[in-house]
Design a protein around this motif. Structure first.
Motif, PDB file in Angstrom:
ATOM      1  N   GLN A  84       0.829  -1.207   0.000  1.00 54.98           N
ATOM      2  CA  GLN A  84       0.000   0.000   0.000  1.00 54.98           C
ATOM      3  C   GLN A  84       0.864   1.258   0.000  1.00 54.98           C
ATOM      4  N   SER A  85       1.914   1.232   0.794  1.00 54.64           N
ATOM      5  CA  SER A  85       2.748   2.436   0.918  1.00 54.64           C
ATOM      6  C   SER A  85       3.502   2.748  -0.365  1.00 54.64           C
ATOM      7  N   ILE A  86       3.855   1.724  -1.123  1.00 55.51           N
ATOM      8  CA  ILE A  86       4.630   1.924  -2.357  1.00 55.51           C
ATOM      9  C   ILE A  86       3.760   2.411  -3.512  1.00 55.51           C
ATOM     10  N   GLN A  87       2.485   2.082  -3.503  1.00 53.82           N
ATOM     11  CA  GLN A  87       1.609   2.312  -4.655  1.00 53.82           C
ATOM     12  C   GLN A  87       1.626   3.755  -5.178  1.00 53.82           C
ATOM     13  N   PRO A  88       1.542   4.785  -4.319  1.00 50.12           N
ATOM     14  CA  PRO A  88       1.562   6.153  -4.860  1.00 50.12           C
ATOM     15  C   PRO A  88       2.848   6.488  -5.615  1.00 50.12           C
ATOM     16  N   LEU A  89       3.967   5.919  -5.200  1.00 49.70           N
ATOM     17  CA  LEU A  89       5.229   6.171  -5.886  1.00 49.70           C
ATOM     18  C   LEU A  89       5.259   5.488  -7.248  1.00 49.70           C
ATOM     19  N   LYS A  90       4.532   4.398  -7.381  1.00 50.44           N
ATOM     20  CA  LYS A  90       4.391   3.753  -8.686  1.00 50.44           C
ATOM     21  C   LYS A  90       3.570   4.617  -9.627  1.00 50.44           C
ATOM     22  N   ASN A  91       2.541   5.249  -9.053  1.00 52.69           N
ATOM     23  CA  ASN A  91       1.545   5.930  -9.877  1.00 52.69           C
ATOM     24  C   ASN A  91       1.908   7.372 -10.235  1.00 52.69           C
ATOM     25  N   ASP A  92       2.753   8.008  -9.439  1.00 54.00           N
ATOM     26  CA  ASP A  92       2.955   9.451  -9.596  1.00 54.00           C
ATOM     27  C   ASP A  92       4.413   9.805  -9.309  1.00 54.00           C
ATOM     28  N   LEU A  93       5.146  10.182 -10.347  1.00 57.65           N
ATOM     29  CA  LEU A  93       6.554  10.516 -10.193  1.00 57.65           C
ATOM     30  C   LEU A  93       6.777  11.793  -9.379  1.00 57.65           C
ATOM     31  N   SER A  94       5.732  12.601  -9.202  1.00 62.51           N
ATOM     32  CA  SER A  94       5.892  13.840  -8.443  1.00 62.51           C
ATOM     33  C   SER A  94       5.901  13.592  -6.936  1.00 62.51           C
ATOM     34  N   ILE A  95       5.508  12.403  -6.512  1.00 62.61           N
ATOM     35  CA  ILE A  95       5.493  12.066  -5.087  1.00 62.61           C
ATOM     36  C   ILE A  95       6.865  11.558  -4.682  1.00 62.61           C
ATOM     37  N   SER A  96       7.423  12.147  -3.635  1.00 65.98           N
ATOM     38  CA  SER A  96       8.777  11.799  -3.189  1.00 65.98           C
ATOM     39  C   SER A  96       8.794  10.961  -1.923  1.00 65.98           C
ATOM     40  N   ILE A  97       7.734  11.073  -1.114  1.00 68.03           N
ATOM     41  CA  ILE A  97       7.692  10.370   0.163  1.00 68.03           C
ATOM     42  C   ILE A  97       6.245  10.045   0.514  1.00 68.03           C
ATOM     43  N   VAL A  98       6.057   8.894   1.151  1.00 64.02           N
ATOM     44  CA  VAL A  98       4.733   8.441   1.573  1.00 64.02           C
ATOM     45  C   VAL A  98       4.812   8.003   3.030  1.00 64.02           C
ATOM     46  N   ASN A  99       3.755   8.277   3.778  1.00 63.41           N
ATOM     47  CA  ASN A  99       3.577   7.700   5.116  1.00 63.41           C
ATOM     48  C   ASN A  99       2.263   6.941   5.142  1.00 63.41           C
ATOM     49  N   LEU A 100       2.223   5.828   5.824  1.00 62.53           N
ATOM     50  CA  LEU A 100       0.949   5.190   6.101  1.00 62.53           C
ATOM     51  C   LEU A 100       0.278   5.892   7.274  1.00 62.53           C
ATOM     52  N   MET A 101      -1.054   5.797   7.318  1.00 59.50           N
ATOM     53  CA  MET A 101      -1.824   6.284   8.459  1.00 59.50           C
ATOM     54  C   MET A 101      -2.961   5.313   8.713  1.00 59.50           C
ATOM     55  N   ALA A 102      -3.481   5.344   9.935  1.00 57.67           N
ATOM     56  CA  ALA A 102      -4.576   4.449  10.308  1.00 57.67           C
ATOM     57  C   ALA A 102      -5.474   5.164  11.302  1.00 57.67           C
ATOM     58  N   TYR A 103      -6.743   4.757  11.324  1.00 50.43           N
ATOM     59  CA  TYR A 103      -7.674   5.315  12.302  1.00 50.43           C
ATOM     60  C   TYR A 103      -7.409   4.715  13.678  1.00 50.43           C
ATOM     61  N   MET A 104      -7.489   5.549  14.690  1.00 54.55           N
ATOM     62  CA  MET A 104      -7.435   5.093  16.074  1.00 54.55           C
ATOM     63  C   MET A 104      -8.859   4.850  16.566  1.00 54.55           C
ATOM     64  N   LYS A 105      -9.031   3.807  17.360  1.00 50.28           N
ATOM     65  CA  LYS A 105     -10.370   3.391  17.773  1.00 50.28           C
ATOM     66  C   LYS A 105     -10.757   3.860  19.164  1.00 50.28           C
ATOM     67  N   THR A 106      -9.776   4.280  19.957  1.00 51.41           N
ATOM     68  CA  THR A 106     -10.071   4.656  21.341  1.00 51.41           C
ATOM     69  C   THR A 106      -9.528   6.033  21.663  1.00 51.41           C
ATOM     70  N   SER A 107     -10.166   6.687  22.628  1.00 53.21           N
ATOM     71  CA  SER A 107      -9.689   8.001  23.071  1.00 53.21           C
ATOM     72  C   SER A 107      -8.355   7.874  23.798  1.00 53.21           C
ATOM     73  N   ASP A 108      -8.122   6.726  24.460  1.00 54.14           N
ATOM     74  CA  ASP A 108      -6.840   6.519  25.144  1.00 54.14           C
ATOM     75  C   ASP A 108      -5.691   6.547  24.149  1.00 54.14           C
ATOM     76  N   GLU A 109      -5.856   5.892  23.017  1.00 58.84           N
ATOM     77  CA  GLU A 109      -4.825   5.891  21.995  1.00 58.84           C
ATOM     78  C   GLU A 109      -4.651   7.298  21.426  1.00 58.84           C
ATOM     79  N   PHE A 110      -5.770   8.003  21.233  1.00 58.57           N
ATOM     80  CA  PHE A 110      -5.736   9.357  20.686  1.00 58.57           C
ATOM     81  C   PHE A 110      -4.989  10.311  21.619  1.00 58.57           C
ATOM     82  N   GLU A 111      -5.107  10.091  22.908  1.00 58.65           N
ATOM     83  CA  GLU A 111      -4.466  10.967  23.893  1.00 58.65           C
ATOM     84  C   GLU A 111      -3.027  10.541  24.217  1.00 58.65           C
ATOM     85  N   ASP A 112      -2.620   9.388  23.771  1.00 59.80           N
ATOM     86  CA  ASP A 112      -1.299   8.838  24.103  1.00 59.80           C
ATOM     87  C   ASP A 112      -0.199   9.642  23.390  1.00 59.80           C
TER      88      ASP A 112
END
Length: 275
Positions: free
Chosen positions: A135-163
């Motif tokens: 998943q992380s590599i795909q944008p670099l395959k598709n678009d030469l203007s992209i130099s760096i990618v980060n993955l992100m994910a949803y947090m499910k709890t407020s404890d994780e959000f506040e950590d």
């Protein structure tokens, strides 16, 4: 000391037009973590955490090879013992990207050509999956203007959000990072509805030359304030492409995190595929 061992270069590389794109993964790891000393060798279901990261990352079909980059003999010896590839680096690096860049240069000397993309996987992401790498590599395959990618994910709890050990990210409509922080952003105190609780997942592909130029940029004020090196890119007016993953992943920053991840991995199917 031999810097790397056991090369077998089956060319698992994809085409971009008529060009063969060469991708490697580098997992920076060191024993001297300020928050959790020795954590790369802490065991999860009998396997050191760095071993989980190595085995799981190397399963990604797009990768030519996976390497661990370390300044510690204990990590070096362990990766060698499992037949993995490992590069010894300086013990002076403060940032994972600096260690990854040094390792990349050494790897290129060994293999006698330059790579195109380096996927930096933090050594405290023991639940990383090959699908996340893809998943992380795909944008670099598709678009030469992209130099760096980060993955992100949803947090499910407020404890994780506040950590404060979890790096939060706010993105624009194009899934480009607007801001990273260890604080809970966006604010929930001024809004009664649901807010997007997104965290950075440290699977970070760089185009080769951008990794080098990133490390040449001066450290920025917001990077220091937030203790998030991706802020350096934003402060310099450049873009960090974010990719949402639905794969469950938790980084390990404390002993409590280690126990939590071990419980999460009780029925993990990839462990049985390690070899």
């Amino acid at each position: 000391m031999v810097p790397v061992r056991g090369h077998s270069y089956s060319f698992l590389i994809f085409y971009l037009g008529s060009y063969l794109v060469k991708i490697i993964a580098i997992i920076p790891a060191r024993m001297n973590s300020s928050r959790f000393p020795g954590k790369p060798m802490k065991k999860i279901h009998g396997i050191p955490m760095i071993g989980h990261c190595y085995f799981r990352t190397s399963m990604a079909s797009e990768l030519l090879e996976t390497y661990v980059a370390t300044c510690d003999q204990e990590i070096y010896d362990y990766i060698e013992s499992i037949g993995g590839k490992v590069i010894m680096t300086s013990d002076l690096h403060e940032r994972a990207s600096d260690r990854a860049a040094e390792a990349m240069i050494k790897i290129e000397v060994l293999i006698n050509y330059k790579v195109d993309i380096v996927v930096m996987v933090q050594g405290d992401e023991p639940m990383v999956t090959p699908e996340m790498i893809s998943q992380s590599i795909q944008p670099l395959k598709n678009d030469l203007s992209i130099s760096i990618v980060n993955l992100m994910a949803y947090m499910k709890t407020s404890d994780e959000f506040e950590d404060p050990n979890e790096v939060k990210v706010v993105v624009n409509k194009n899934n480009e990072a607007i801001y990273f922080s260890r604080e809970a952003i966006p604010s929930r105190s001024k809004f009664t509805g649901d807010v997007p609780m997104l965290k950075q997942v440290c699977v970070i592909p760089f185009r080769r030359d951008y990794l080098l130029s990133f490390n040449e940029m001066e450290e920025t004020i917001l990077e220091r304030i937030e203790s998030v090196d991706m802020m350096r890119i934003i402060e310099n007016g450049e873009k960090v492409k974010m990719v949402l993953t639905h794969s469950e992943s938790f980084s390990v920053d404390t002993e409590k995190d280690l126990k939590y991840v071990e419980a999460k991995m009780i029925n993990d199917k990839l462990i049985h595929e390690y070899n």
